[in-house]
Enzyme design. Sequence first.
Site, PDB file in Angstrom:
ATOM      1  N   GLN A  68      65.858  98.557 165.907  1.00  0.00           N
ATOM      2  CA  GLN A  68      66.478  98.129 167.184  1.00  0.00           C
ATOM      3  C   GLN A  68      67.053  99.351 167.912  1.00  0.00           C
ATOM      4  O   GLN A  68      67.183 100.437 167.317  1.00  0.00           O
ATOM      5  CB  GLN A  68      67.622  97.141 166.896  1.00  0.00           C
ATOM      6  CG  GLN A  68      68.634  97.652 165.890  1.00  0.00           C
ATOM      7  CD  GLN A  68      69.217  96.559 165.014  1.00  0.00           C
ATOM      8  OE1 GLN A  68      69.234  95.374 165.362  1.00  0.00           O
ATOM      9  NE2 GLN A  68      69.704  96.947 163.830  1.00  0.00           N
ATOM     10  N   GLU A 127      72.639  95.062 154.784  1.00  0.00           N
ATOM     11  CA  GLU A 127      72.437  95.403 156.204  1.00  0.00           C
ATOM     12  C   GLU A 127      71.057  96.051 156.321  1.00  0.00           C
ATOM     13  O   GLU A 127      70.780  97.048 155.638  1.00  0.00           O
ATOM     14  CB  GLU A 127      73.548  96.362 156.647  1.00  0.00           C
ATOM     15  CG  GLU A 127      73.273  97.127 157.934  1.00  0.00           C
ATOM     16  CD  GLU A 127      73.007  96.261 159.145  1.00  0.00           C
ATOM     17  OE1 GLU A 127      73.901  95.471 159.521  1.00  0.00           O
ATOM     18  OE2 GLU A 127      71.884  96.360 159.695  1.00  0.00           O
ATOM     19  N   ASP A 154      71.283  87.737 166.658  1.00  0.00           N
ATOM     20  CA  ASP A 154      70.837  86.408 167.076  1.00  0.00           C
ATOM     21  C   ASP A 154      69.500  86.047 166.441  1.00  0.00           C
ATOM     22  O   ASP A 154      68.858  86.903 165.825  1.00  0.00           O
ATOM     23  CB  ASP A 154      70.757  86.384 168.613  1.00  0.00           C
ATOM     24  CG  ASP A 154      72.139  86.625 169.230  1.00  0.00           C
ATOM     25  OD1 ASP A 154      72.257  87.470 170.137  1.00  0.00           O
ATOM     26  OD2 ASP A 154      73.107  86.003 168.738  1.00  0.00           O
ATOM     27  N   ASP A 193      78.680  96.749 161.137  1.00  0.00           N
ATOM     28  CA  ASP A 193      79.795  97.427 161.814  1.00  0.00           C
ATOM     29  C   ASP A 193      81.003  97.539 160.879  1.00  0.00           C
ATOM     30  O   ASP A 193      81.904  98.333 161.114  1.00  0.00           O
ATOM     31  CB  ASP A 193      80.174  96.663 163.090  1.00  0.00           C
ATOM     32  CG  ASP A 193      80.404  95.181 162.801  1.00  0.00           C
ATOM     33  OD1 ASP A 193      79.518  94.374 163.128  1.00  0.00           O
ATOM     34  OD2 ASP A 193      81.444  94.848 162.203  1.00  0.00           O
ATOM     35  N   GLY A 208      68.181  90.768 154.560  1.00  0.00           N
ATOM     36  CA  GLY A 208      69.046  89.815 153.870  1.00  0.00           C
ATOM     37  C   GLY A 208      68.287  88.670 153.252  1.00  0.00           C
ATOM     38  O   GLY A 208      68.633  88.187 152.168  1.00  0.00           O
ATOM     39  N   ASP A 212      76.732  87.516 158.922  1.00  0.00           N
ATOM     40  CA  ASP A 212      77.235  88.161 160.135  1.00  0.00           C
ATOM     41  C   ASP A 212      76.052  88.843 160.822  1.00  0.00           C
ATOM     42  O   ASP A 212      75.954  90.076 160.883  1.00  0.00           O
ATOM     43  CB  ASP A 212      78.311  89.180 159.733  1.00  0.00           C
ATOM     44  CG  ASP A 212      78.933  89.854 160.940  1.00  0.00           C
ATOM     45  OD1 ASP A 212      79.696  90.823 160.731  1.00  0.00           O
ATOM     46  OD2 ASP A 212      78.646  89.444 162.084  1.00  0.00           O
ATOM     47  N   SER A 213      75.138  88.028 161.296  1.00  0.00           N
ATOM     48  CA  SER A 213      73.832  88.548 161.750  1.00  0.00           C
ATOM     49  C   SER A 213      73.772  88.665 163.267  1.00  0.00           C
ATOM     50  O   SER A 213      74.634  88.147 163.982  1.00  0.00           O
ATOM     51  CB  SER A 213      72.736  87.577 161.299  1.00  0.00           C
ATOM     52  OG  SER A 213      72.877  86.373 162.048  1.00  0.00           O
ATOM     53  N   HIS A 260      86.089  88.693 163.523  1.00  0.00           N
ATOM     54  CA  HIS A 260      86.128  89.054 162.107  1.00  0.00           C
ATOM     55  C   HIS A 260      87.219  88.310 161.357  1.00  0.00           C
ATOM     56  O   HIS A 260      87.046  87.930 160.197  1.00  0.00           O
ATOM     57  CB  HIS A 260      86.251  90.572 161.956  1.00  0.00           C
ATOM     58  CG  HIS A 260      85.029  91.302 162.429  1.00  0.00           C
ATOM     59  ND1 HIS A 260      85.064  92.249 163.437  1.00  0.00           N
ATOM     60  CD2 HIS A 260      83.721  91.171 162.074  1.00  0.00           C
ATOM     61  CE1 HIS A 260      83.837  92.700 163.647  1.00  0.00           C
ATOM     62  NE2 HIS A 260      82.999  92.058 162.851  1.00  0.00           N
ATOM     63  N   PRO A 265      65.062  91.236 164.134  1.00  0.00           N
ATOM     64  CA  PRO A 265      65.287  91.320 162.678  1.00  0.00           C
ATOM     65  C   PRO A 265      66.120  90.152 162.135  1.00  0.00           C
ATOM     66  O   PRO A 265      66.034  89.808 160.972  1.00  0.00           O
ATOM     67  CB  PRO A 265      66.020  92.650 162.505  1.00  0.00           C
ATOM     68  CG  PRO A 265      66.479  93.070 163.857  1.00  0.00           C
ATOM     69  CD  PRO A 265      65.607  92.406 164.838  1.00  0.00           C
TER      70      PRO A 265
HETATM   71  N1  SAM Z   1      79.154  89.970 165.257  1.00  0.00           N
HETATM   72  C1  SAM Z   1      77.788  90.195 165.709  1.00  0.00           C
HETATM   73  C2  SAM Z   1      77.221  88.946 166.300  1.00  0.00           C
HETATM   74  O1  SAM Z   1      77.796  87.872 166.123  1.00  0.00           O
HETATM   75  O2  SAM Z   1      76.158  89.066 166.956  1.00  0.00           O
HETATM   76  C3  SAM Z   1      76.937  90.709 164.568  1.00  0.00           C
HETATM   77  C4  SAM Z   1      77.347  92.070 164.193  1.00  0.00           C
HETATM   78  S1  SAM Z   1      76.433  92.968 163.045  1.00  0.00           S
HETATM   79  C5  SAM Z   1      76.292  94.446 163.924  1.00  0.00           C
HETATM   80  C6  SAM Z   1      74.823  92.274 163.022  1.00  0.00           C
HETATM   81  C7  SAM Z   1      73.967  93.064 162.045  1.00  0.00           C
HETATM   82  O3  SAM Z   1      72.938  92.238 161.487  1.00  0.00           O
HETATM   83  C8  SAM Z   1      73.219  94.263 162.654  1.00  0.00           C
HETATM   84  O4  SAM Z   1      73.777  95.459 162.169  1.00  0.00           O
HETATM   85  C9  SAM Z   1      71.764  94.090 162.231  1.00  0.00           C
HETATM   86  O5  SAM Z   1      71.133  95.290 161.883  1.00  0.00           O
HETATM   87  C10 SAM Z   1      71.918  93.159 161.045  1.00  0.00           C
HETATM   88  N2  SAM Z   1      70.719  92.385 160.723  1.00  0.00           N
HETATM   89  C11 SAM Z   1      69.860  91.780 161.572  1.00  0.00           C
HETATM   90  N3  SAM Z   1      68.862  91.186 160.894  1.00  0.00           N
HETATM   91  C12 SAM Z   1      69.096  91.413 159.556  1.00  0.00           C
HETATM   92  C13 SAM Z   1      68.436  91.037 158.359  1.00  0.00           C
HETATM   93  N4  SAM Z   1      67.305  90.307 158.390  1.00  0.00           N
HETATM   94  N5  SAM Z   1      68.976  91.439 157.177  1.00  0.00           N
HETATM   95  C14 SAM Z   1      70.119  92.173 157.144  1.00  0.00           C
HETATM   96  N6  SAM Z   1      70.797  92.572 158.256  1.00  0.00           N
HETATM   97  C15 SAM Z   1      70.289  92.180 159.454  1.00  0.00           C
END
Ligand code: SAM
Length: 283
Positions: free
Chosen positions: A31, A106, A158, A86, A138, A155-156, A62, A162
């Site tokens: 991304q 992550e 949308d 984060d 994940g 905490d993914s 959080h 990914p």
């Molecule tokens: N609080 C934010 C929200 O509600 O949109 C989410 C924050 S956190 C930065 C989201 C994280 O999910 C990202 O760092 C992204 O790289 C990770 N992510 C996305 N798809 C994933 C997957 N399949 N497995 C693990 N991590 C993933």
Amino acid sequence: MSLTFTEMHTPRVGLSIAVQRQLCCEQSEFQRIEIFESEEFGRFLTLDGYMMCTEKDEFIYHEMMVHVPMAVNPSARRVLVIGGGDGGAVRELCRYPSVGHIDLVEIDRRVVELCAQHLPAISSALNDPRVTMHFQDGLRFVRGCENEYDLILVDSTDPFGPGEGLFTREFYGHCFKALNADGIMVNQNESPFYEDDVKAMQRAHQRIAATFPVCRLYQAHIPSYPSGHWMFGFASKGLHPIRNMQTESWNSLHLATRYYNTNLHRASFALPTYVEELMKDVE
Ligand code: SAM
């Protein structure tokens, strides 16, 4: 020249933030990672142009992701955080002496590294000795888990890109298997306001409700997210988010919070009528 970050929440509505400077912009394997500095929201992280967290209002998200389940099961020891690069959820978890082990899964190592560099107040606990980081998908990680965790936080991003696999029946089934009998799963569950977010919220809730015997939505006001009205999903094999809440035990920890408290915990599960209407045929 004045800089502005704009995220469109629908084709006709967006959020614009005047930006003082862009601290980083990098296309990772997964991304586009950007971190900006602004007067109003402080520093903030975006992924593929979508708002992830800001220094000004991340405490809301959080605290509500972590303290709601921890007030139901304050003795949770082993926690799995999926996404959350984060570090905000990990930071709140590390405030509990009872938490002994956190697996942070992550997919994008660069998110962790850039947040450690530019968002120290949010990522401060990522080097806590209780945290083990796994840079992988994940969904793939949780396939191999059984009866291992007291709490799973999803905490993914949308449900596209990914993050798409983290909103599937398969994923929720593996999370169910990965949790022990008193296990709880909390996920960020999108929003009840704009049409696309409503569909994502209903789809996720329906899949979780088909997997977990206890499945309840709760909410918080997060100004930097689309509409500000954001939902979380609370799911468990038996523990109820309000009936099984350990109010005295949680309050005896004397954790200083800025949004969460045990009264608000209960109130956050009282949904507006229009949201109840949206969800009534979903379960
Ligand atoms: N609080 C934010 C929200 O509600 O949109 C989410 C924050 S956190 C930065 C989201 C994280 O999910 C990202 O760092 C992204 O790289 C990770 N992510 C996305 N798809 C994933 C997957 N399949 N497995 C693990 N991590 C993933």
